[in-house]
Motif scaffolding. Structure first.
Motif, PDB file in Angstrom:
ATOM      1  N   SER A   1       0.812  -1.209   0.000  1.00 17.69           N
ATOM      2  CA  SER A   1       0.000   0.000   0.000  1.00 17.69           C
ATOM      3  C   SER A   1       0.850   1.265   0.000  1.00 17.69           C
ATOM      4  O   SER A   1       0.387   2.336  -0.400  1.00 17.69           O
ATOM      5  CB  SER A   1      -0.913  -0.015   1.231  1.00 17.69           C
ATOM      6  N   ASP A   2       2.120   1.161   0.441  1.00 20.29           N
ATOM      7  CA  ASP A   2       2.982   2.335   0.508  1.00 20.29           C
ATOM      8  C   ASP A   2       3.962   2.427  -0.651  1.00 20.29           C
ATOM      9  O   ASP A   2       4.832   3.298  -0.661  1.00 20.29           O
ATOM     10  CB  ASP A   2       3.767   2.334   1.818  1.00 20.29           C
ATOM     11  N   GLY A   3       3.873   1.516  -1.642  1.00 21.26           N
ATOM     12  CA  GLY A   3       4.751   1.590  -2.806  1.00 21.26           C
ATOM     13  C   GLY A   3       5.390   0.246  -3.126  1.00 21.26           C
ATOM     14  O   GLY A   3       4.980  -0.799  -2.619  1.00 21.26           O
ATOM     15  N   THR A   4       6.405   0.295  -3.965  1.00 25.53           N
ATOM     16  CA  THR A   4       7.099  -0.913  -4.422  1.00 25.53           C
ATOM     17  C   THR A   4       8.318  -1.172  -3.548  1.00 25.53           C
ATOM     18  O   THR A   4       9.142  -0.285  -3.335  1.00 25.53           O
ATOM     19  CB  THR A   4       7.532  -0.750  -5.884  1.00 25.53           C
ATOM     20  N   HIS A   5       8.443  -2.412  -3.078  1.00 23.45           N
ATOM     21  CA  HIS A   5       9.542  -2.816  -2.203  1.00 23.45           C
ATOM     22  C   HIS A   5      10.432  -3.826  -2.919  1.00 23.45           C
ATOM     23  O   HIS A   5       9.968  -4.589  -3.769  1.00 23.45           O
ATOM     24  CB  HIS A   5       9.015  -3.460  -0.917  1.00 23.45           C
ATOM     25  N   VAL A   6      11.688  -3.857  -2.529  1.00 23.21           N
ATOM     26  CA  VAL A   6      12.615  -4.879  -3.018  1.00 23.21           C
ATOM     27  C   VAL A   6      12.471  -6.124  -2.160  1.00 23.21           C
ATOM     28  O   VAL A   6      12.378  -6.027  -0.934  1.00 23.21           O
ATOM     29  CB  VAL A   6      14.075  -4.370  -2.971  1.00 23.21           C
ATOM     30  N   VAL A   7      12.419  -7.287  -2.799  1.00 21.61           N
ATOM     31  CA  VAL A   7      12.353  -8.543  -2.043  1.00 21.61           C
ATOM     32  C   VAL A   7      13.564  -8.626  -1.117  1.00 21.61           C
ATOM     33  O   VAL A   7      14.686  -8.298  -1.512  1.00 21.61           O
ATOM     34  CB  VAL A   7      12.296  -9.734  -3.016  1.00 21.61           C
ATOM     35  N   ARG A   8      13.354  -9.096   0.095  1.00 20.64           N
ATOM     36  CA  ARG A   8      14.370  -9.036   1.130  1.00 20.64           C
ATOM     37  C   ARG A   8      15.659  -9.759   0.740  1.00 20.64           C
ATOM     38  O   ARG A   8      16.758  -9.376   1.131  1.00 20.64           O
ATOM     39  CB  ARG A   8      13.820  -9.643   2.425  1.00 20.64           C
ATOM     40  N   THR A   9      15.551 -10.826  -0.049  1.00 19.98           N
ATOM     41  CA  THR A   9      16.738 -11.610  -0.402  1.00 19.98           C
ATOM     42  C   THR A   9      17.603 -10.915  -1.442  1.00 19.98           C
ATOM     43  O   THR A   9      18.784 -11.251  -1.577  1.00 19.98           O
ATOM     44  CB  THR A   9      16.309 -12.988  -0.946  1.00 19.98           C
ATOM     45  N   VAL A  10      17.061  -9.973  -2.195  1.00 16.93           N
ATOM     46  CA  VAL A  10      17.813  -9.339  -3.280  1.00 16.93           C
ATOM     47  C   VAL A  10      19.064  -8.633  -2.777  1.00 16.93           C
ATOM     48  O   VAL A  10      20.155  -8.832  -3.329  1.00 16.93           O
ATOM     49  CB  VAL A  10      16.903  -8.379  -4.071  1.00 16.93           C
ATOM     50  N   PRO A  11      19.003  -7.792  -1.744  1.00 19.92           N
ATOM     51  CA  PRO A  11      20.250  -7.165  -1.268  1.00 19.92           C
ATOM     52  C   PRO A  11      21.282  -8.185  -0.789  1.00 19.92           C
ATOM     53  O   PRO A  11      22.486  -7.967  -0.928  1.00 19.92           O
ATOM     54  CB  PRO A  11      19.765  -6.267  -0.112  1.00 19.92           C
ATOM     55  N   GLU A  12      20.823  -9.310  -0.234  1.00 12.55           N
ATOM     56  CA  GLU A  12      21.766 -10.336   0.201  1.00 12.55           C
ATOM     57  C   GLU A  12      22.512 -10.909  -0.991  1.00 12.55           C
ATOM     58  O   GLU A  12      23.715 -11.171  -0.924  1.00 12.55           O
ATOM     59  CB  GLU A  12      21.022 -11.452   0.938  1.00 12.55           C
ATOM     60  N   VAL A  13      21.790 -11.123  -2.107  1.00 12.44           N
ATOM     61  CA  VAL A  13      22.423 -11.686  -3.300  1.00 12.44           C
ATOM     62  C   VAL A  13      23.357 -10.667  -3.943  1.00 12.44           C
ATOM     63  O   VAL A  13      24.467 -11.005  -4.373  1.00 12.44           O
ATOM     64  CB  VAL A  13      21.345 -12.148  -4.305  1.00 12.44           C
ATOM     65  N   LEU A  14      22.947  -9.404  -4.011  1.00 12.65           N
ATOM     66  CA  LEU A  14      23.794  -8.368  -4.607  1.00 12.65           C
ATOM     67  C   LEU A  14      25.027  -8.088  -3.758  1.00 12.65           C
ATOM     68  O   LEU A  14      26.041  -7.612  -4.274  1.00 12.65           O
ATOM     69  CB  LEU A  14      22.990  -7.080  -4.813  1.00 12.65           C
ATOM     70  N   GLY A  15      24.945  -8.390  -2.472  1.00  9.36           N
ATOM     71  CA  GLY A  15      26.096  -8.203  -1.602  1.00  9.36           C
ATOM     72  C   GLY A  15      26.160  -6.804  -1.020  1.00  9.36           C
ATOM     73  O   GLY A  15      25.390  -5.903  -1.391  1.00  9.36           O
ATOM     74  N   PRO A  16      27.087  -6.585  -0.105  1.00 11.18           N
ATOM     75  CA  PRO A  16      27.169  -5.273   0.559  1.00 11.18           C
ATOM     76  C   PRO A  16      27.673  -4.161  -0.346  1.00 11.18           C
ATOM     77  O   PRO A  16      27.430  -2.986  -0.068  1.00 11.18           O
ATOM     78  CB  PRO A  16      28.159  -5.527   1.707  1.00 11.18           C
TER      79      PRO A  16
END
Length: 779
Positions: free
Chosen positions: A121-136
């Motif tokens: 309802s507040d917009g588009t979110h990134v799936v939680r696992t995506v930042p883990e896969v992209l790395g720090p």
């Protein structure tokens, strides 16, 4: 496909988002990520849990092109829900103008369709696992200041800019080296560098991450980059540079290359049938044997390796599995050789396209050892996808248009930005070269038989169709597409007075086999030139042919009169052939012509044989009979082997055969195509309706309702609760099979165990396989 859309949920998670998608959107998700369909998920919640696992997200991100990847990175760095009507933060991070907003919005929609984003309802979110896969280090930026210094106040952009405005020259030099990555560095040893780094650390522009290392926080890096993630971003695929080549010429050139390949495979199998090379102890073909094969085929080692590998992929040659193993033709060669030329080519083409072996790697080094042809170092599963991608890009051009190799490389770099550029360039060059040798391309353009082989695969600017959605054409259809372009086999030769014979095209089977035996290939091209030599004629006589048979066969096949020099050559070799005979009584040499034996005894080069006369017409030696024959021939004599009964032993090359490779039946899994996906979505809808009924029954019971959930779903829900700090009700079975309920707050989920605090605040551990289900604790 029928449209069946649920009422949109408020959108607390990816699972809510997926449950709110209609049938067409669900089908698009499964087609773009086929791994979600195998095994078939139990319901939409299971589908969402599988879509958020690290392995599945890794595959989905690896398949992204540069445009989608850069937008996804921008959404991750923005770290805030993004509304479709307000893309200014994303546009700023990408460094593109407002005019590109429709393109970016389309890419965001694609990422949502692939379930790498979810809408709430507040917009588009990134799936939680995506930042883990992209790395720090997303886009080469360092971790955020909040991650480097938990609890410390994050410097504002104004504070960072103010500090940068007064930074000394040494400090600016350090920052310039870290700006575009990598964002970590080693502390300098000199006093000037140490002073500069200390100045940056004191103003929070750098953060110490070890005794001798520092990191550039993401906030500082973005200011230094001018608010952009990359120096330049290509949201659309680069165009392929192409030149016009007549489609008719392309097919003619491709047909000629295909015919040449068939001829070389025949020659390789004939040579290995007579003298099969040894299998190396570590597997593969030795470098020396590959060079011998190159000389036999009259090609460079790279092309010889290709012929060897494609013959192996088609099952025409293999390891015979003996105590002393050799590479020899398999029984499948006989059936293949008896087929029509178009069918033979189709077998080779389909085998090459499906092979996971990369001939272009032969000769390169894999670790400390070089990769040998037919060896394990040439096995590279990724090459199959690269072959298909290169051919699909060529198929996107109009027939008769030849692509520039550099533009193909640039386009595939855009499509697969996460792949190693060096490995990808070598693979693309190898595929283009092998496609030309195979007859899939002609003068750089895709041939019409290759388009038939690819089926309905066509690249677009947004994607290449996944393999699972393609229908592979039958072998007969591929063969029929190539047959009209192959040179028609000829049944005649043109014998010339200089002991050569010209074949004006590919020879038909029996004549081709005879010419390979009775002559040596002198040159190739549109017409092949064969030369008759004393050795080639003797080779034919050794195989059991008589002089009359040889001359009669040549005479019937030739459209020109038989020249006298050729008759003289055959009769002269035949006259000497068998005059001297070698036996196996350690070995003996017998001849009715005593002068011949006198000459042998007088020849200095034959002294190591220790020949001695037993009778006016008989010599003996301790040498092996076959070696004795070879050495006497090297000395200018023409002996033949004599059997125990006094008859001539035919020493023609025995055609060896390896045992047929055991081909395990391929799994008959249904391809993830549109029909399969429609059935899957219908099943998921029915399962979701049943799940709704079960959840309603659970809610009607006193106490918290804990449905039985798939382990993947359970672990995904626990990780989500851990990240959000929510409580979770879990059902746990004890050793007696009884189920108990617990309200927990997960702290860590790893190694098949859940580490959490229970409702009493005690630290406890549960094994994942005993948890029957889980549900969030709702107020």
């Amino acid at each position: 496909m029928a449209i069946n859309r649920r009422e949109p949920a408020t959108g607390r998670s990816l699972a809510d988002d997926i449950r709110g998608r209609d049938d067409r959107e669900l089908a698009t998700l499964v087609l773009s990520r086929p791994d979600l369909a195998r095994p078939a998920p139990a319901d939409l919640t299971s589908l969402a849990a599988r879509a958020s696992t690290r392995a599945s997200v890794q595959r989905a991100i690896d398949a992204l092109d540069e445009g989608h990847l850069r937008v996804l990175e921008a959404l991750v760095v923005a770290a805030e829900p993004t509304r479709s009507e307000d893309l200014h933060p994303v546009l700023g991070l990408l460094g593109v103008s407002e005019a590109e907003a429709p393109t970016v919005r389309s890419l965001v929609d694609d990422l949502w369709a692939r379930a790498l984003l979810w809408r709430g309802s507040d917009g588009t979110h990134v799936v939680r696992t995506v930042p883990e896969v992209l790395g720090p280090s997303v886009a080469g930026l360092g971790p955020s200041y909040r991650d480097l210094r938990p609890g410390a106040p994050v410097p504002t952009e104004a504070q960072v800019r103010g500090a940068l405005d007064v930074a000394p020259e040494g400090a600016r030099t350090v920052l310039d080296r870290l700006t575009w990555g990598p964002a970590t560095g080693v502390l300098p040893t000199g006093p000037a560098g140490t002073t500069a780094v200390r100045w940056l650390l004191e103003r929070n522009l750098l953060v110490s991450v070890g005794s001798d290392r520092v990191a550039l926080p993401r906030e500082t890096g973005l200011v230094l980059r001018g608010g952009r993630l990359h120096r330049s971003v290509r949201l659309r695929a680069p165009e392929i540079t192409a030149r016009d080549v007549s489609a008719r010429v392309v097919d003619a050139v491709a047909g000629g290359a295909a015919s040449d390949l068939l001829s070389r495979v025949d020659e390789l199998c004939a040579a290995w049938g007579a003298e099969p090379p040894r299998v190396l102890r570590a597997g593969g073909l030795s470098v020396r044997d590959l060079k011998v094969a190159g000389r036999v085929l009259d090609v460079e080692p790279e092309r010889a390796a290709f012929v060897v590998e494609v013959s192996y992929a088609a099952g025409l040659v293999g390891d015979d599995g003996e105590i002393v193993p050799v590479w020899a033709p398999t029984p499948e060669l006989d059936e293949w050789s008896a087929s029509a030329a178009g069918h033979r080519w189709a077998v080779l083409a389909k085998a090459w396209l499906a092979s996971t072996r990369a001939p272009h790697l032969v000769g390169s080094r894999v670790g400390e050892t070089p990769a040998n042809a037919l060896g394990p170092g040439v096995q590279w599963p990724a090459i199959r996808g690269i072959r298909r991608e290169v051919l699909v890009e060529l198929a996107s051009l109009e027939p008769g248009m030849a692509a520039d190799g550099a533009s193909i490389r640039e386009r595939l770099h855009w499509r697969r930005p996460l792949r190693s550029a060096t490995l990808l360039d070598g693979a693309i060059d190898g595929v283009l070269r092998e496609a030309e040798w195979l007859g899939l391309t002609g003068r750089g353009a895709l041939s019409s038989p290759a388009r038939t082989l690819l089926g309905r695969a066509t690249a677009t600017d947004s994607s290449i169709p996944p393999p699972s959605t393609l229908t592979q054409p039958p072998l007969d259809e591929v063969a029929a597409a190539m047959s009209p372009h192959l040179p028609a086999p000829v049944d005649h030769i043109l014998v010339q007075a200089d002991l050569t014979a010209v074949a004006p095209g590919p020879l038909e089977g029996s004549l081709a086999a005879f010419m390979r035996l009775a002559s040596d290939v002198e040159s190739r091209g549109g017409a092949t030139v064969h030369r008759f030599t004393p050795d080639s004629v003797r080779r034919t006589l050794d195989a059991g042919w008589t002089a009359a048979d040889v001359l009669d066969t040549i005479r019937r096949a030739s459209r020109t009169p038989l020249p006298q020099p050729l008759e003289y050559l055959v009769t002269d070799v035949a006259r000497k052939h068998g005059v001297t005979r070698v036996g196996s009584s350690a070995a003996y040499v017998r001849s009715d012509d005593e002068a011949v034996l006198d000459a042998m005894l007088a020849t200095r080069d034959l002294a190591p044989l220790r020949l001695r006369r037993l009778a006016p017409t008989v010599l003996v030696s301790d040498t092996d009979p076959r070696l004795l024959v070879d050495l006497l021939r090297d000395g200018g004599f023409s002996p033949v082997v004599e059997g125990r009964d006094g008859g001539v032993v035919l020493t023609g090359a025995e055609q060896r055969r390896a045992r047929a490779r055991r081909r395990t039946a391929a799994p008959t899994a249904t391809p993830v195509d549109e029909a399969f996906t429609a059935n899957l979505v219908a099943g998921l809808r029915a399962a979701e309706a049943s799940a709704d009924e079960r959840r309603a029954e659970e809610r009607a019971r006193p106490g918290p309702s804990i449905p039985t959930t798939d382990p993947v779903v359970t672990l995904a829900l626990l990780r989500e609760a851990m990240a959000d700090g929510h409580g979770v009700w879990i059902g746990v079975t004890d050793q007696l099979g009884a189920t108990t309920r617990h309200l927990i707050h997960p702290r860590r989920v790893e190694g098949g165990r859940v580490y959490a605090t229970d409702e009493a605040g005690r630290e406890r551990t549960w094994t994942a396989h005993r948890i029957t289900g889980a549900t969030l604790d709702t107020p």
